[in-house]
Scaffold this active site. Structure first.
Site, short mmCIF file in Angstrom:
data_model
loop_
_atom_site.label_atom_id
_atom_site.label_comp_id
_atom_site.label_asym_id
_atom_site.label_seq_id
_atom_site.Cartn_x
_atom_site.Cartn_y
_atom_site.Cartn_z
N ASP A 52 5.41 11.71 6.68
CA ASP A 52 5.43 10.25 6.83
C ASP A 52 6.86 9.76 7.05
O ASP A 52 7.32 8.81 6.41
CB ASP A 52 4.81 9.59 5.60
CG ASP A 52 4.40 8.13 5.87
OD1 ASP A 52 4.20 7.80 7.05
OD2 ASP A 52 4.28 7.36 4.91
N MET B 220 0.40 2.01 -3.80
CA MET B 220 0.18 2.91 -4.93
C MET B 220 0.94 2.50 -6.18
O MET B 220 0.49 2.78 -7.29
CB MET B 220 0.57 4.35 -4.54
CG MET B 220 -0.40 5.02 -3.60
SD MET B 220 0.01 6.76 -3.37
CE MET B 220 -0.19 7.38 -5.04
N ASP C 152 9.94 8.73 -0.57
CA ASP C 152 8.49 8.67 -0.50
C ASP C 152 7.88 9.99 -0.02
O ASP C 152 7.51 10.15 1.15
CB ASP C 152 8.02 7.53 0.39
CG ASP C 152 6.57 7.16 0.09
OD1 ASP C 152 5.92 7.91 -0.67
OD2 ASP C 152 6.09 6.14 0.61
N GLY D 251 4.06 -1.57 -3.51
CA GLY D 251 3.31 -0.95 -2.43
C GLY D 251 1.87 -0.74 -2.84
O GLY D 251 1.41 -1.24 -3.86
N PRO E 5 10.83 4.41 9.61
CA PRO E 5 12.00 3.59 9.21
C PRO E 5 11.92 3.05 7.80
O PRO E 5 12.94 2.92 7.13
CB PRO E 5 11.99 2.45 10.24
CG PRO E 5 11.32 3.04 11.44
CD PRO E 5 10.27 3.97 10.90
#
Length: 466
Positions: free
Chosen positions: A199, A87, A217, A85, A202
């Protein structure tokens, strides 16, 4: 790093990596026939070590490219890269002492250089460590002093909701309600701990083979009572625009009702196959958060019970006061429509021995992807290309301060949907007239060609007569 050019260089690289014990490496080389070793290339040697169970394909690929460092993080040995991703990157690893597989999220060096990235990365670990709930991914360990820092998490063998819908279409109503019920349970636990996820979407929810939903996350989690202006730039919007609560776009004073909106948008996605506002650029989508209402679910999916559709649309209310006020209230509203008995039997098939590589995807989750079985809906939802900008940071004027991670999942229109569309077209009188006209034109063309060939043959015959 230079790629190994010889067998000796390859063996030396394997030794440097410390991935294979010395006695196992010597035994492998001793069992190999000298003539076979002479004919092998470095790549073939590494593949034979994979076949012998000494290396994983990911490890062999790294060694083939000359990379022998970074396979060890503390007591963990990296086996595979399973996600990436904006980060960080996520790896499957073995705990060398406990014989347990884990997922390790490692902060990328480029992200580490970005302002506040390291702080947000570690906030995810510290926030998740406060939580212990079956519907939230467990954090086992964090090493903030390592370079780069990393988080050790529970490894989930399952699929993200984003990937499941993109591959095989929307969920049945009772399955979506069951997912929502479990997500609400996890959010209630976070709410009681004083946390707002900010956040929910899906891509940030996994479903394992037992049907358990797992929230992950927590990188932009908000701790209630802390001043966001001291944590982050107040002119930056944190979240994913397709699942962003309206109040998140203009205020940093949010509460658990923002997560309830994200839950509603996620359920809308599960049922409709797309977010509430799928079209337009970032500015347009943010404007629609305030000025437009999503298309009613019952119009998109007549098979969805009106009561369940009403629950989802209440979660999507513009005014937080008009939504359910706690995740527990949302969970209670979903219970009558949830069917845990039928879930996840209709999503997951038999246990898969390998990971399906069907289609093209870049996934930002700590999960293995099993092959789900297609859902059977009275109203099929066509497959579509879905692009999710990941966790987007947007300035309040709609611009992005730095590139965000992109998640693209591509699927194809399935054969059954295409056949249904063709059958519907054939039922149209205009289509039938067009079809008859085309057939007449084709037969006329064939007749003309046959006549032309006959005339040509006759002319040739007459020309050669004495």
């Amino acid at each position: 790093m230079a790629k190994p050019a010889t067998l000796n260089a390859t063996v030396a690289l394997v030794r440097k990596s410390q991935l294979v014990a010395e006695d196992e490496l010597r035994g492998f080389l001793r069992r190999a026939k000298p003539r076979q070793l002479v004919d092998l290339t470095p790549a073939c040697l590494l593949q034979q070590m994979v076949a012998a169970g000494l290396l994983t394909p990911f490890q062999a690929d790294q060694l083939q490219n000359g990379r022998y460092q970074g396979f060890r993080l503390g007591n963990y040995q990296i086996r595979d890269r399973i996600g990436r991703g904006g980060m960080g990157q996520i790896y499957l690893a073995d705990h060398l002492g406990l014989d347990r597989q884990v997922a390790i999220k490692v902060l990328r060096p480029a992200a580490d250089a970005a302002p506040l990235a390291r702080e947000r990365f570690l906030r995810e670990a510290y926030a998740a460590a406060k939580l212990s709930h079956p519907n939230i991914v467990t954090v086992y360990d964090v090493n903030a002093e390592a370079e780069p820092p990393y988080i050790v998490m529970e490894y989930i063998e399952g699929v993200s909701l984003q990937a499941a819908v993109a591959r095989y279409g929307a969920f049945a109503a009772e399955e979506a309600a069951e997912c929502g019920r479990q997500i609400a349970m996890g959010l209630q636990h976070a709410f009681e701990a004083g946390l707002v996820h900010r956040d929910i979407k899906p891509a940030n929810v996994l479903i394992d083979r037992r049907g358990t939903a797992k929230i992950l996350d927590l990188g932009i989690v908000h701790i209630i009572g802390e001043c966001l202006t001291q944590e982050f730039n107040p002119d930056v919007i944190l979240g994913t625009v397709e699942y962003l609560a309206p109040e998140q776009a203009y205020s940093s004073r949010i509460d658990t009702r923002a997560d309830i909106y994200g839950l509603g948008a996620t359920l809308y996605f599960l049922l409709a196959g797309h977010p509430p506002f799928p079209d337009g650029d970032v500015r347009t989508k943010i404007l629609m958060l305030y000025s437009a209402e999503p298309v009613p679910l019952t119009r998109l999916r007549p098979d969805v019970p009106p009561g369940l559709a009403a629950v989802v649309h209440r979660m999507l209310a513009k005014n937080p006061d008009d939504r359910y006020q706690t995740p527990a209230e949302a969970m209670a509203a979903l219970v009558p429509w949830a069917n845990p008995v039928a879930f996840p039997d209709r999503i997951f098939g038999p246990v898969a021995a390998t990971v399906s590589n069907e289609g093209s995807q870049t996934v930002t989750v700590a999960a293995m992807y099993l092959q789900p079985t297609p859902l059977e809906h009275p109203t099929p939802v066509p497959r579509r290309t879905i692009t999710d900008a990941g966790t987007v940071e947007l300035c309040r004027d709609g611009t992005a301060p730095f590139p965000a991670c992109e998640l693209t999942l591509r699927t194809q229109l399935d054969h059954a949907t295409a056949e249904a569309a063709l059958s519907g077209a054939r039922a149209n009188p205009n289509f039938n007239r067009l079809e008859r006209g085309l057939r007449l034109a084709c037969w006329s063309a064939v007749g003309f060609i046959v006549l032309a060939v006959g005339v040509f043959a006759l002319v040739r015959l007459l020309a050669h007569r004495p």
